[in-house]
Scaffold this motif. Structure first.
Motif, mmCIF file in Angstrom:
data_model
loop_
_atom_site.group_PDB
_atom_site.id
_atom_site.type_symbol
_atom_site.label_atom_id
_atom_site.label_comp_id
_atom_site.label_asym_id
_atom_site.label_seq_id
_atom_site.Cartn_x
_atom_site.Cartn_y
_atom_site.Cartn_z
ATOM 1 N N LEU A 1 -3.349 -11.399 5.079
ATOM 2 C CA LEU A 1 -2.995 -10.081 4.277
ATOM 3 C C LEU A 1 -2.712 -8.881 5.188
ATOM 4 C CD1 LEU A 1 -6.325 -10.357 2.178
ATOM 5 C CD2 LEU A 1 -4.202 -10.323 1.217
ATOM 6 N N ALA A 2 -3.211 -8.978 6.375
ATOM 7 C CA ALA A 2 -2.768 -7.801 7.429
ATOM 8 C C ALA A 2 -1.451 -8.006 7.775
ATOM 9 C CB ALA A 2 -3.695 -8.069 8.660
ATOM 10 N N ARG A 3 -0.945 -9.304 7.986
ATOM 11 C CA ARG A 3 0.395 -9.673 8.175
ATOM 12 C C ARG A 3 1.190 -9.056 7.184
ATOM 13 N NH1 ARG A 3 2.826 -13.544 6.183
ATOM 14 N NH2 ARG A 3 4.972 -14.060 6.858
ATOM 15 N N LEU A 4 0.895 -8.997 5.870
ATOM 16 C CA LEU A 4 1.918 -8.535 4.921
ATOM 17 C C LEU A 4 1.865 -7.038 4.695
ATOM 18 C CD1 LEU A 4 1.004 -11.112 1.955
ATOM 19 C CD2 LEU A 4 3.020 -11.040 3.098
ATOM 20 N N LYS A 5 0.635 -6.531 4.746
ATOM 21 C CA LYS A 5 0.701 -5.151 5.200
ATOM 22 C C LYS A 5 1.315 -4.531 6.067
ATOM 23 C CE LYS A 5 -1.410 -1.417 3.085
ATOM 24 N NZ LYS A 5 -0.851 -0.909 1.842
ATOM 25 N N TRP A 6 1.241 -5.126 7.330
ATOM 26 C CA TRP A 6 1.902 -4.640 8.458
ATOM 27 C C TRP A 6 3.420 -4.698 8.377
ATOM 28 C CZ3 TRP A 6 -0.014 -2.786 13.113
ATOM 29 C CH2 TRP A 6 0.830 -2.794 14.107
ATOM 30 N N ILE A 7 3.851 -5.765 7.571
ATOM 31 C CA ILE A 7 5.518 -5.849 7.434
ATOM 32 C C ILE A 7 5.769 -4.852 6.314
ATOM 33 C CG2 ILE A 7 7.206 -7.414 6.417
ATOM 34 C CD1 ILE A 7 5.576 -9.830 7.342
ATOM 35 N N ASP A 8 5.006 -4.616 5.279
ATOM 36 C CA ASP A 8 5.271 -3.649 4.581
ATOM 37 C C ASP A 8 5.264 -2.108 4.926
ATOM 38 O OD1 ASP A 8 5.734 -2.631 1.746
ATOM 39 O OD2 ASP A 8 3.768 -2.350 1.376
ATOM 40 N N ARG A 9 4.411 -1.767 5.862
ATOM 41 C CA ARG A 9 4.093 -0.372 6.128
ATOM 42 C C ARG A 9 4.234 -0.016 7.481
ATOM 43 N NH1 ARG A 9 4.334 2.686 1.536
ATOM 44 N NH2 ARG A 9 3.356 1.575 0.133
ATOM 45 N N ALA A 10 4.326 -1.056 8.523
ATOM 46 C CA ALA A 10 4.459 -0.722 9.982
ATOM 47 C C ALA A 10 5.820 -0.169 10.129
ATOM 48 C CB ALA A 10 4.289 -1.732 10.927
ATOM 49 N N ALA A 11 5.871 0.965 10.940
ATOM 50 C CA ALA A 11 7.060 1.687 11.142
ATOM 51 C C ALA A 11 7.919 0.537 12.164
ATOM 52 C CB ALA A 11 6.740 3.020 12.046
ATOM 53 N N ASP A 12 9.217 0.743 12.152
ATOM 54 C CA ASP A 12 9.907 0.088 13.213
ATOM 55 C C ASP A 12 9.512 0.091 14.642
ATOM 56 O OD1 ASP A 12 11.449 -0.775 11.056
ATOM 57 O OD2 ASP A 12 12.819 0.829 11.300
ATOM 58 N N ASP A 13 8.938 1.210 15.056
ATOM 59 C CA ASP A 13 8.565 1.380 16.383
ATOM 60 C C ASP A 13 6.954 1.066 16.501
ATOM 61 O OD1 ASP A 13 7.300 3.585 14.811
ATOM 62 O OD2 ASP A 13 7.889 4.871 16.693
ATOM 63 N N ALA A 14 6.418 0.337 15.735
ATOM 64 C CA ALA A 14 5.177 0.042 15.727
ATOM 65 C C ALA A 14 4.866 -1.135 16.800
ATOM 66 C CB ALA A 14 4.506 -0.741 14.360
ATOM 67 N N ASP A 15 3.906 -0.813 17.425
ATOM 68 C CA ASP A 15 3.612 -1.603 18.796
ATOM 69 C C ASP A 15 2.868 -3.045 18.201
ATOM 70 O OD1 ASP A 15 2.806 -2.969 21.140
ATOM 71 O OD2 ASP A 15 1.692 -1.289 21.685
ATOM 72 N N PRO A 16 3.513 -4.354 18.332
ATOM 73 C CA PRO A 16 3.020 -5.618 18.067
ATOM 74 C C PRO A 16 1.688 -5.686 18.495
ATOM 75 C CG PRO A 16 5.424 -5.853 18.451
ATOM 76 C CD PRO A 16 4.913 -4.245 18.781
#
Length: 150
Positions: free
Chosen positions: A14-29
């Motif tokens: 669930l976190a992976r999907l939310k991360w892909i949907d909402r994380a900015a391009d510059d989000a730190d993996p």
């Protein structure tokens, strides 16, 4: 495709999907594991009101939808009133247009109605409005919103 109600073992997906949907391009993996922990803690604290549904294809989680059950003030003759809100629906781009989102929203809506919700609302992106309309959602002149001032 298989739709099921998510459980604690599904938090990372669930976190992976939310991360892909909402994380900015510059989000730190490197922050992803912290997000998984935060989502898990949040869900544990809200498990009485929030349920997640996941779509799986060949053991891969490809979509999710959340539904929040919202207690309403009792009325004479109706002491256990509920409304529901569909939240955070996301389908991986390569799986869109195949009924995954429809199945997720149908599962979340069915859950809300079976719990006793008299209405289900959704705050949609512009792109998804036609999908929700096709699924029977409609605007209401009595359902209004006020956006917080910045």
């Amino acid at each position: 495709m298989h739709i099921e109600r998510a459980g604690p073992d599904d938090v990372r997906g669930l976190a992976r999907l939310k991360w892909i949907d909402r994380a900015a391009d510059d989000a730190d993996p490197a922050e992803f594991d912290s997000f998984v922990e935060a989502l898990g803690s949040w869900w544990e604290a809200h498990q009485a009101t929030h349920s997640a549904f996941i779509a799986q294809i060949e053991d891969a989680t490809v979509g999710a939808a959340w539904v929040a059950l919202l207690p309403r003030v009792p009325s004479p003759g109706a002491s256990d009133r509920l409304s529901a809100d569909i939240q955070s629906v996301f389908v991986m781009p390569e799986h869109r247009g195949r009924g995954v989102g429809t199945a997720l929203v149908d599962a979340a809506t069915a859950h809300a109605h079976s719990a006793g919700a008299s209405r289900v609302t959704v705050h949609s992106s512009e792109r998804a409005v036609p999908v929700y309309r096709r699924l029977g959602f409609a605007g209401s002149p009595k359902l209004l919103q006020r956006i917080a001032e910045a």
